[in-house]
Motif scaffolding. Structure first.
Motif, PDB file in Angstrom:
ATOM      1  N   SER A 264       0.826  -1.203   0.000  1.00 29.25           N
ATOM      2  CA  SER A 264       0.000   0.000   0.000  1.00 29.25           C
ATOM      3  C   SER A 264       0.860   1.252   0.000  1.00 29.25           C
ATOM      4  N   GLY A 265       1.884   1.288   0.866  1.00 29.48           N
ATOM      5  CA  GLY A 265       2.776   2.444   0.885  1.00 29.48           C
ATOM      6  C   GLY A 265       3.503   2.627  -0.432  1.00 29.48           C
ATOM      7  N   LEU A 266       3.952   1.532  -1.031  1.00 30.67           N
ATOM      8  CA  LEU A 266       4.658   1.591  -2.321  1.00 30.67           C
ATOM      9  C   LEU A 266       3.769   2.170  -3.410  1.00 30.67           C
ATOM     10  N   LEU A 267       2.565   1.656  -3.526  1.00 34.14           N
ATOM     11  CA  LEU A 267       1.685   2.054  -4.620  1.00 34.14           C
ATOM     12  C   LEU A 267       1.165   3.476  -4.463  1.00 34.14           C
ATOM     13  N   VAL A 268       0.867   3.859  -3.229  1.00 39.02           N
ATOM     14  CA  VAL A 268       0.352   5.210  -3.006  1.00 39.02           C
ATOM     15  C   VAL A 268       1.402   6.258  -3.379  1.00 39.02           C
ATOM     16  N   VAL A 269       2.632   6.091  -2.894  1.00 36.27           N
ATOM     17  CA  VAL A 269       3.680   7.065  -3.190  1.00 36.27           C
ATOM     18  C   VAL A 269       4.001   7.069  -4.679  1.00 36.27           C
ATOM     19  N   TYR A 270       4.098   5.888  -5.276  1.00 35.79           N
ATOM     20  CA  TYR A 270       4.388   5.816  -6.714  1.00 35.79           C
ATOM     21  C   TYR A 270       3.299   6.532  -7.515  1.00 35.79           C
ATOM     22  N   SER A 271       2.052   6.300  -7.194  1.00 39.75           N
ATOM     23  CA  SER A 271       0.942   6.899  -7.947  1.00 39.75           C
ATOM     24  C   SER A 271       0.871   8.403  -7.740  1.00 39.75           C
ATOM     25  N   LEU A 272       0.998   8.839  -6.488  1.00 41.21           N
ATOM     26  CA  LEU A 272       0.862  10.264  -6.214  1.00 41.21           C
ATOM     27  C   LEU A 272       2.003  11.071  -6.818  1.00 41.21           C
ATOM     28  N   TYR A 439       4.422   0.273   6.406  1.00 39.14           N
ATOM     29  CA  TYR A 439       3.898   1.242   5.440  1.00 39.14           C
ATOM     30  C   TYR A 439       4.971   2.270   5.090  1.00 39.14           C
ATOM     31  N   CYS A 440       5.730   2.725   6.101  1.00 38.43           N
ATOM     32  CA  CYS A 440       6.798   3.697   5.846  1.00 38.43           C
ATOM     33  C   CYS A 440       7.884   3.102   4.952  1.00 38.43           C
ATOM     34  N   VAL A 441       8.246   1.848   5.221  1.00 38.48           N
ATOM     35  CA  VAL A 441       9.231   1.181   4.360  1.00 38.48           C
ATOM     36  C   VAL A 441       8.684   1.077   2.941  1.00 38.48           C
ATOM     37  N   GLY A 442       7.396   0.776   2.817  1.00 35.93           N
ATOM     38  CA  GLY A 442       6.772   0.723   1.499  1.00 35.93           C
ATOM     39  C   GLY A 442       6.798   2.062   0.786  1.00 35.93           C
ATOM     40  N   MET A 443       6.678   3.160   1.536  1.00 39.89           N
ATOM     41  CA  MET A 443       6.732   4.481   0.908  1.00 39.89           C
ATOM     42  C   MET A 443       8.122   4.765   0.343  1.00 39.89           C
ATOM     43  N   PHE A 444       9.149   4.357   1.056  1.00 41.36           N
ATOM     44  CA  PHE A 444      10.501   4.485   0.500  1.00 41.36           C
ATOM     45  C   PHE A 444      10.627   3.670  -0.791  1.00 41.36           C
ATOM     46  N   ALA A 445      10.047   2.466  -0.783  1.00 40.62           N
ATOM     47  CA  ALA A 445      10.084   1.633  -1.984  1.00 40.62           C
ATOM     48  C   ALA A 445       9.314   2.282  -3.128  1.00 40.62           C
ATOM     49  N   ASP A 637      -3.935   0.974  -7.233  1.00 38.63           N
ATOM     50  CA  ASP A 637      -4.812   0.356  -6.241  1.00 38.63           C
ATOM     51  C   ASP A 637      -3.980  -0.118  -5.065  1.00 38.63           C
ATOM     52  N   SER A 638      -4.034   0.601  -3.967  1.00 39.05           N
ATOM     53  CA  SER A 638      -3.226   0.244  -2.814  1.00 39.05           C
ATOM     54  C   SER A 638      -4.045  -0.430  -1.727  1.00 39.05           C
ATOM     55  N   ARG A 639      -5.270  -0.813  -2.042  1.00 41.63           N
ATOM     56  CA  ARG A 639      -6.064  -1.520  -1.050  1.00 41.63           C
ATOM     57  C   ARG A 639      -5.582  -2.957  -0.940  1.00 41.63           C
TER      58      ARG A 639
END
Length: 640
Positions: A264-272, A439-445, A637-639
């Motif tokens: 979820s963190g990965l997809l949200v940051v990538y999309s935004l 989630y934070c690690v996913g945002m870095f990814a 889709d980060s759900r």
């Protein structure tokens, strides 16, 4: 347990009720000392060594039994307790007389049922039935309309070719709003969307398989837990599994939920970040789109739990296992729809497994602010994300020390039979501020994938194998080191427990990102082929519905136990496979009835300039449109 169905169907001049009486043998502490943590008992020792309640939460109480009673429905709980306690106190037997053993009987209204209350439907139940029928009728009518419309267009195509008429084209192209809204419920159109994949970024195609495999593992883990929470004959077998190394995969299956936080963190940051490259959007509007994407199907499932779910079965444990969840949904449904259920009335949360959704929603809001900051000042934004990540590690560390709590949530009987009121579930397991690390690690990814988009990066073979080995090592340590804390002989150490509580989710998340990175850009073709397998595409789009629906089958099964059963791994696996099939079939129905239609409707209302939803997500599409359209691609889709 007696014969539940025979009791309720008994032909008598009065209404009957079935009750489970809890009888506790108050056994004095045995004179002979023994290692109370050991599971081995000498065959010639006193039986009281086995029945005495020692201070070991991993062992099932042997001094308490539940006994089925069939009595007139006019008997109150107090009447039954008074009568049975008097009987137990007056009855003389060898054990009671020579060993000073006393007995105490207790009754609960949740463990008493009669045939009348199971048949009662109120207005709320009827309302759900009406809504379900309405949605089914809409899908049938829209699908029929779609087939008729498609056939008519095929018949008229030759005419349009030979007799072009500008006014005819204007009428045919400009679909009316009502037609679009009707077509939103077309099962044919929505079913075709399930198989469509996004090819704009091939490096993210592996997420289809990751999501599906993760939800299958969660379903199996939940089945194991609900099976244990029911009436078992061989609980000694479960006690042995608590101390087994292999069983850590089941008793630490909550780490697969952390995999979803990473994705979820990965997809949200990538999309935004991709969206903000084109144009800035109002953060409030993005949050609104997220809400209307998640909530319709979620609200429908909550409505089902609050109404018809309570009428889908019966059994001696029904009112405790299934009825309690239904009652909580009737009372606290609004906390779910506001995504605050893990903080407000959390001890009576509707759908225990839904704690994930408010956490994910809160992280999404934070991610929007961080992405805006990263686009404006990259170093400050990434620095802020690093600070938040470190804080997310420190918080569980501090709480574990402050409250002297264990290193992880133990899947012992006290939790499995009452998860909502368990101290660790309420303090650390379900709270947004304690689960943010993955989630934070996913945002870095996500930032990493954003920077590598369109590049020809290819990690060399040596680095690929090194990253895979290190990632697997981290993930194995996160899982199997939990055995140390399940060992009852291991002395509690607050610093040690706090360190594990703070770091094991971080280790799992970093290992997961390492495997994703190598699979996308390195020498891991075998893993890439497996995770990019095309059948994962439709299944991954049904993961959200499967997550919402799967617990109903497991709770119903546990509540329907008519007699104690024996647990084996084969039985758990067999039931898990049936759960997976039923969950995805239910998810398909939810997708065709609610999820896809309502996203199409909102898309028509919010983006009227688009004549029809795009078949794939393109670089020219905005994140707002991708979040609300029917495609449900992994990039946006980060759900679950």
């Amino acid at each position: 347990m007696g014969h539940f169905e025979q009791c309720l169907s008994a032909k008598a001049p009065f209404l009957t009720q079935y009750c489970l009486a809890s009888i506790t043998a108050n056994i004095p502490k045995p004179a002979a000392s023994r290692d109370h943590l050991s599971l081995d008992f000498k065959p010639y020792d006193s039986i009281f060594q086995r029945l005495y309640k020692y201070n070991d939460v991993s062992q099932q109480s042997r001094n308490v039994i539940k006994m089925g009673w069939c009595v007139p429905a006019s008997c109150s709980i107090l009447d039954l307790e008074e009568y049975l306690n008097n009987y137990l106190n007056k009855t003389d037997n060898f054990i009671r007389h020579n060993n000073n053993v006393t007995y105490t009987a207790q009754f609960s209204s949740d463990l008493c049922q009669n045939a009348v209350e199971a048949q009662y439907f109120d207005n709320v139940d009827i309302s759900f039935c009406f809504l379900a029928v309405l949605l089914i009728v809409l899908v049938i009518m829209a699908t029929a309309y779609d087939y008729v419309k498609t056939g008519r267009e095929l018949d008229e195509k030759p005419f349009k070719t030979h007799f072009p008429d500008p006014s005819y084209y204007m009428v045919s192209v400009a679909e009316s709003l009502s037609s679009k809204l009707i077509m939103a419920f077309s099962a044919r159109e929505n079913f075709l969307d399930l198989t469509r994949a996004d090819e704009s970024n091939p490096s993210l195609s592996i997420l289809y398989g990751v999501r599906t495999i993760a939800i299958l593992a969660i379903i199996m883990d939940h089945r194991f837990g609900t099976f244990i929470s029911s009436a078992l004959l061989n609980f000694n077998y479960v006690e042995l599994q608590y101390r087994s190394s292999i069983a850590c995969l089941l008793f630490h299956g909550d780490l697969f939920v952390d995999t979803f936080f990473v994705l979820s963190g990965l997809l949200v940051v990538y999309s935004l970040l991709n969206q903000f490259d084109k144009r800035r959007m109002n953060p409030g509007f993005i949050i609104l789109l997220r809400y209307i994407r998640l909530t319709p199907v979620y609200a429908f499932v909550v409505f089902y739990y609050a109404t018809i779910f309570n009428h889908t079965g019966y059994g001696p444990l029904w009112k405790v296992v299934a009825g309690g969840d239904s009652k909580d949904c009737r009372k606290n449904w609004w906390t779910n729809l506001l995504y605050i259920s893990n903080y407000v009335n959390a001890d009576h949360m509707c759908m225990t497994h839904s704690w994930y959704l408010p956490c994910d929603f809160h992280y999404f809001i934070i991610a929007i602010g961080l992405c805006l900051l990263i686009k404006k000042e990259k170093k400050i934004g990434l620095g802020t994300l690093l600070v938040i990540t470190l804080t997310s590690v420190i918080v569980p560390f501090a709480l574990t020390i402050l409250y002297q709590r264990p290193a992880l949530l133990y899947f012992y009987p006290e939790f499995l039979t009452g998860p909502k009121v368990h101290t660790d579930f309420l303090l650390t397991y379900s709270k947004t501020h304690t689960r943010a690390t993955p989630y934070c690690v996913g945002m870095f990814a996500g930032f990493l994938y954003y920077k590598l988009k369109g590049s020809d990066l290819h990690v060399c073979r040596t680095k690929s194998f090194g990253i895979i080995a290190a990632s697997l090592c981290l993930m194995c340590v996160a899982v199997f080191s939990g055995k140390v804390f399940y060992d009852p002989y291991h002395d509690y150490n607050a610093i040690e427990s706090a360190s594990y509580a703070a770091l094991h989710r971080f280790a799992w998340a970093v290992g997961s990102v390492g495997l994703l990175y190598v699979t996308s850009f390195g020498h891991a073709s075998f893993m890439r082929k497996i995770l990019s397998w095309r059948p994962w595409i439709p299944l991954s789009k049904l993961v959200y519905g499967a997550y919402l629906a799967h617990m109903q089958f497991q709770l119903r099964s546990a509540a329907r136990f008519m007699n104690p059963r024996q647990i084996t791994y084969f039985d758990v696996m067999a039931l898990s496979l049936s759960d997976m099939v039923l969950s995805f079939l239910t998810a398909l129905c939810l997708y065709l009835m609610i999820e896809a239609p309502f996203r199409r409707i909102f898309r028509v209302l919010l983006f009227p300039s688009r004549e029809s939803p795009p078949k794939t997500v393109t670089e020219n599409s905005t994140v707002a449109e991708n979040m609300i359209n029917n495609n449900n691609h992994p990039q946006q889709d980060s759900r679950l």
